[in-house]
Design a protein around this motif. Sequence first.
Motif, mmCIF file in Angstrom:
data_model
loop_
_atom_site.group_PDB
_atom_site.id
_atom_site.type_symbol
_atom_site.label_atom_id
_atom_site.label_comp_id
_atom_site.label_asym_id
_atom_site.label_seq_id
_atom_site.Cartn_x
_atom_site.Cartn_y
_atom_site.Cartn_z
ATOM 1 N N ILE A 113 0.814 -1.215 0.000
ATOM 2 C CA ILE A 113 0.000 0.000 0.000
ATOM 3 C C ILE A 113 0.853 1.274 0.000
ATOM 4 O O ILE A 113 0.526 2.240 -0.668
ATOM 5 C CB ILE A 113 -1.026 -0.023 1.171
ATOM 6 N N ARG A 114 1.957 1.262 0.751
ATOM 7 C CA ARG A 114 2.885 2.397 0.747
ATOM 8 C C ARG A 114 4.300 1.858 0.568
ATOM 9 O O ARG A 114 4.571 0.700 0.907
ATOM 10 C CB ARG A 114 2.783 3.195 2.057
ATOM 11 N N PHE A 129 -4.696 6.891 -6.214
ATOM 12 C CA PHE A 129 -3.445 6.691 -5.466
ATOM 13 C C PHE A 129 -3.197 5.231 -5.097
ATOM 14 O O PHE A 129 -2.139 4.873 -4.600
ATOM 15 C CB PHE A 129 -3.479 7.504 -4.154
ATOM 16 N N CYS A 130 -4.183 4.360 -5.349
ATOM 17 C CA CYS A 130 -4.210 3.073 -4.646
ATOM 18 C C CYS A 130 -3.792 1.893 -5.525
ATOM 19 O O CYS A 130 -4.242 1.735 -6.657
ATOM 20 C CB CYS A 130 -5.608 2.830 -4.093
ATOM 21 N N GLY A 189 -13.985 -6.653 3.717
ATOM 22 C CA GLY A 189 -13.959 -6.433 2.270
ATOM 23 C C GLY A 189 -13.331 -5.073 2.038
ATOM 24 O O GLY A 189 -13.349 -4.223 2.931
ATOM 25 N N GLN A 190 -12.797 -4.843 0.838
ATOM 26 C CA GLN A 190 -12.235 -3.508 0.548
ATOM 27 C C GLN A 190 -13.353 -2.481 0.505
ATOM 28 O O GLN A 190 -13.128 -1.296 0.736
ATOM 29 C CB GLN A 190 -11.508 -3.503 -0.799
ATOM 30 N N THR A 208 -14.305 -2.480 5.090
ATOM 31 C CA THR A 208 -14.403 -1.042 5.204
ATOM 32 C C THR A 208 -15.613 -0.542 4.428
ATOM 33 O O THR A 208 -15.926 -1.088 3.363
ATOM 34 C CB THR A 208 -13.134 -0.413 4.615
ATOM 35 N N GLN A 257 -10.173 10.339 3.268
ATOM 36 C CA GLN A 257 -8.864 10.657 2.644
ATOM 37 C C GLN A 257 -8.532 12.138 2.657
ATOM 38 O O GLN A 257 -7.416 12.525 2.992
ATOM 39 C CB GLN A 257 -8.755 10.140 1.199
ATOM 40 N N ASP A 262 -9.728 7.225 7.350
ATOM 41 C CA ASP A 262 -8.346 7.216 6.859
ATOM 42 C C ASP A 262 -8.094 8.576 6.196
ATOM 43 O O ASP A 262 -8.997 9.113 5.546
ATOM 44 C CB ASP A 262 -8.142 6.155 5.770
ATOM 45 N N ILE A 283 -5.031 10.904 3.891
ATOM 46 C CA ILE A 283 -3.730 11.001 3.207
ATOM 47 C C ILE A 283 -3.377 12.484 3.110
ATOM 48 O O ILE A 283 -4.179 13.271 2.602
ATOM 49 C CB ILE A 283 -3.802 10.405 1.784
ATOM 50 N N PHE A 343 -1.834 8.955 7.051
ATOM 51 C CA PHE A 343 -0.616 8.641 6.297
ATOM 52 C C PHE A 343 -0.246 9.856 5.448
ATOM 53 O O PHE A 343 -1.100 10.659 5.118
ATOM 54 C CB PHE A 343 -0.860 7.481 5.326
ATOM 55 N N TYR A 344 1.042 9.937 5.071
ATOM 56 C CA TYR A 344 1.353 10.907 4.010
ATOM 57 C C TYR A 344 1.403 10.149 2.696
ATOM 58 O O TYR A 344 1.664 8.939 2.668
ATOM 59 C CB TYR A 344 2.621 11.705 4.307
ATOM 60 N N TYR A 345 1.160 10.874 1.617
ATOM 61 C CA TYR A 345 1.036 10.229 0.304
ATOM 62 C C TYR A 345 2.338 9.565 -0.131
ATOM 63 O O TYR A 345 3.403 10.150 -0.063
ATOM 64 C CB TYR A 345 0.594 11.271 -0.739
ATOM 65 N N SER A 346 2.203 8.343 -0.602
ATOM 66 C CA SER A 346 3.337 7.585 -1.107
ATOM 67 C C SER A 346 2.989 7.126 -2.524
ATOM 68 O O SER A 346 2.025 6.382 -2.723
ATOM 69 C CB SER A 346 3.546 6.388 -0.167
ATOM 70 N N ARG A 395 2.648 5.190 -5.815
ATOM 71 C CA ARG A 395 2.750 3.759 -6.096
ATOM 72 C C ARG A 395 2.811 3.498 -7.603
ATOM 73 O O ARG A 395 2.026 4.085 -8.366
ATOM 74 C CB ARG A 395 1.552 2.985 -5.506
HETATM 75 N N1 SAH Z 1 -10.840 0.054 1.041
HETATM 76 C C1 SAH Z 1 -9.654 -0.331 1.727
HETATM 77 C C2 SAH Z 1 -8.586 0.675 1.728
HETATM 78 C C3 SAH Z 1 -7.294 -0.005 1.728
HETATM 79 S S1 SAH Z 1 -5.958 0.995 1.802
HETATM 80 C C4 SAH Z 1 -9.952 -0.875 3.098
HETATM 81 O O1 SAH Z 1 -10.579 -1.873 3.214
HETATM 82 O O2 SAH Z 1 -9.506 -0.337 4.122
HETATM 83 C C5 SAH Z 1 -6.061 1.682 3.439
HETATM 84 C C6 SAH Z 1 -5.707 3.117 3.452
HETATM 85 O O3 SAH Z 1 -4.356 3.303 3.059
HETATM 86 C C7 SAH Z 1 -6.502 3.983 2.483
HETATM 87 O O4 SAH Z 1 -7.772 4.295 2.958
HETATM 88 C C8 SAH Z 1 -5.615 5.188 2.355
HETATM 89 O O5 SAH Z 1 -5.866 6.136 3.376
HETATM 90 C C9 SAH Z 1 -4.215 4.618 2.568
HETATM 91 N N2 SAH Z 1 -3.471 4.569 1.301
HETATM 92 C C10 SAH Z 1 -3.777 3.866 0.202
HETATM 93 N N3 SAH Z 1 -2.880 4.122 -0.780
HETATM 94 C C11 SAH Z 1 -2.009 5.021 -0.285
HETATM 95 C C12 SAH Z 1 -0.872 5.694 -0.815
HETATM 96 N N4 SAH Z 1 -0.480 5.506 -2.060
HETATM 97 N N5 SAH Z 1 -0.205 6.551 -0.012
HETATM 98 C C13 SAH Z 1 -0.608 6.769 1.261
HETATM 99 N N6 SAH Z 1 -1.668 6.164 1.815
HETATM 100 C C14 SAH Z 1 -2.365 5.305 1.051
#
Ligand code: SAH
Length: 471
Positions: A67-68, A180-181, A217-218, A268, A297, A335, A337, A366-369, A371
Motif C-alpha cells: 500500500i505504501r 493513489f491506490c 472487504g475492501q 471497510t 482521505q 483514513d 492522506i 498517512f502521508y502520500y506515497s 505507487r
Molecule cells: N478500502 C480499503 C482501503 C485499503 S488501503 C480498506 O478496506 O480499508 C487503506 C488506506 O491506506 C486507504 O484508505 C488510504 O488512506 C491509505 N493509502 C492507500 N494508498 C495510499 C498511498 N499511495 N499513499 C498513502 N496512503 C495510502
Amino acid sequence: MLIKEKEKKKIKTRNNSISKKLYIQSYGCAMNFSDSEIVASILKKEGYITTLNPHEANLILINTCSIREKAEQTVRKRITEFKKNKQANSDLVIGILGCMAERLKEKFLDEEKLVDLVIGPDAYRDLPKLIKETNEGRKAVNVILSKEETYADINPVRLNSNGVTAFVSITRGCDNMCSFCVVPFTRGRERSRNPESILSEVKQLSKIGYKEVTLLGQNVDSYLWFGGGAKKDLLKLPVNKIKEAIDFSMLLEMIAKKNPKTRIRFSTSNPQDMKDDVLKTIAKYENICNYIHLPVQSGSSKILKLMNRGHSREWYLSRINAINKYIPDCGLSSDFITGFCNETEKDHADTMSLMDIVKYHFSYMFYYSERPNTFAQRKLQDNVSLEIKKRRLQEIINLQHKHSLIRNEKSINKKHEVLIEGLSKKSDAQFFGRTSQNTVVVFPKNNKEIGDFVKVRINECTSATLIGEII
Ligand code: SAH
Ligand code: F3S
C-alpha cells in the motif's frame, strides 16, 4: 526384509509429517491476516502445522503489503533476516504471498535471491503444487488473478487467535480505482462471497466460542450476491434474478438475525456506496456494533476528484449526517492522506475543518506515497515535498488526538457493554475489551473471563483508552 522396508517407509512418512512446519507472517490490512488463515488451512491438509518459531520451520511464508513504499521496505528487510535460516537449513523454502507478489511477479525472484516462491492473493489453492516444484529445486510463481475465487469453501485455521474475535471475508478485490491506490492492481476485480458460506462460517465460529466477527472487504457496502462472478455480469441476468440479488444490508440482517449472541462489525465502508438501509439495519439490531469506519482521505472536493474517490466533501458530510440521524451514538473513524498531488494549504485546511465537523473517535493517517502504475503515478505530479507532507500529517495527528480525547471524555461516568478480549498490555490484573463503538476499555478483572460480556462504568480516559470498572 519386506517388513523392514515398510517400517522404513513409516518412519519416513512420520518424519515428513513432523518436519512439515510452517511459519507464516502477515503484514498490512486485516484481509491479509485473514488470507493467511486460509493459507494455513490449505497447507494443513498437506500435513503442515504452524509454528511461531521461524528457526524450526521448513516453510516460511510472508504475506506482504504494497500500500505504501514503507510497507514494502519493511517486508524486504524481513526477508533478509531469514538469510541465516536459509544457511542453517538448505531445504528451507521461502515464499512471498499477497500484494507485493502480485505487483512484482517474477521480478521478485530476481530482486530477492532468497525467495523461492511467489504467489498472488487469488492463487493460494495452488500452493501445494508450487511447494512441490520448489522441493524439486525449481523456483515457482503463480500470480493469476481471478474473477471468481473467494475461497468460500475453505474453513480458515485461526492463527494467533484470542478465541473471541475473528475475521470473516465477504468480498475480495476492489473496482473503485482510487487514483493513489495499488489495491485494484494487486487484488483484482471485486467479487462477493456466497452468503450461505458466510453464514456457515459465522455459525461455526459461534459454536466454538467466538463472540464477535468482523466482516471484511475492501468495500463491504458494494457486496452483492447473484450467483457469483464480477459485478458487471449482474446486468446480463434476467430481471427476476436481479431482484433476488442479496446486497450488504440484507446480508448484515441475515447474519444478525441468525446469530443474536454474536457481535457483528464490518470494514471497510465506502462513502459513495453506503446507503441508508445499511444504517437502518445497524440501528435495528442490538448485536450489530454502532461503529463505522468511513475513510474520507481528504476534506477538499478538489483533491477528492483528483483521487477519483467518487464522492465530494458535501456528499461525505451528508453521509455523516445520515449516520448521526439513524445511529446517534455511532463510533466513527477514517483514513487520511496528506500531501496528495496538488494539495495546497487551503486543501489541507479543508481536511482539518472536516475533521473539526465530524470529530472522529480515531483515524488512520498517512502521508502520500506514490505507487507504481497507479493513475496518480502515471498522470499526476507528486509535487508536495516530503517535508510538507510530514508537517501536514503531524498537524492532522495532533488534531485527531484532541478529538479522540473529546469523544472519550464524553464516556466518563457512562456505562458501556464491553466484550473482554484479553489481558491489558500494562497489567495482568486488568482486562481489555472494546465498546460497541470500538473504543478500547481497560478495567480490573473482577473474577470475569476472556469472552464474557460485561457492563463497565468509565471513570477516566486518555485519548486512546477508556479506564473503568465492572459494575
Ligand atoms: N478500502 C480499503 C482501503 C485499503 S488501503 C480498506 O478496506 O480499508 C487503506 C488506506 O491506506 C486507504 O484508505 C488510504 O488512506 C491509505 N493509502 C492507500 N494508498 C495510499 C498511498 N499511495 N499513499 C498513502 N496512503 C495510502
Ligand atoms: Fe484502494 Fe480506493 Fe479500493 S483506497 S482499496 S481503490 S476503495
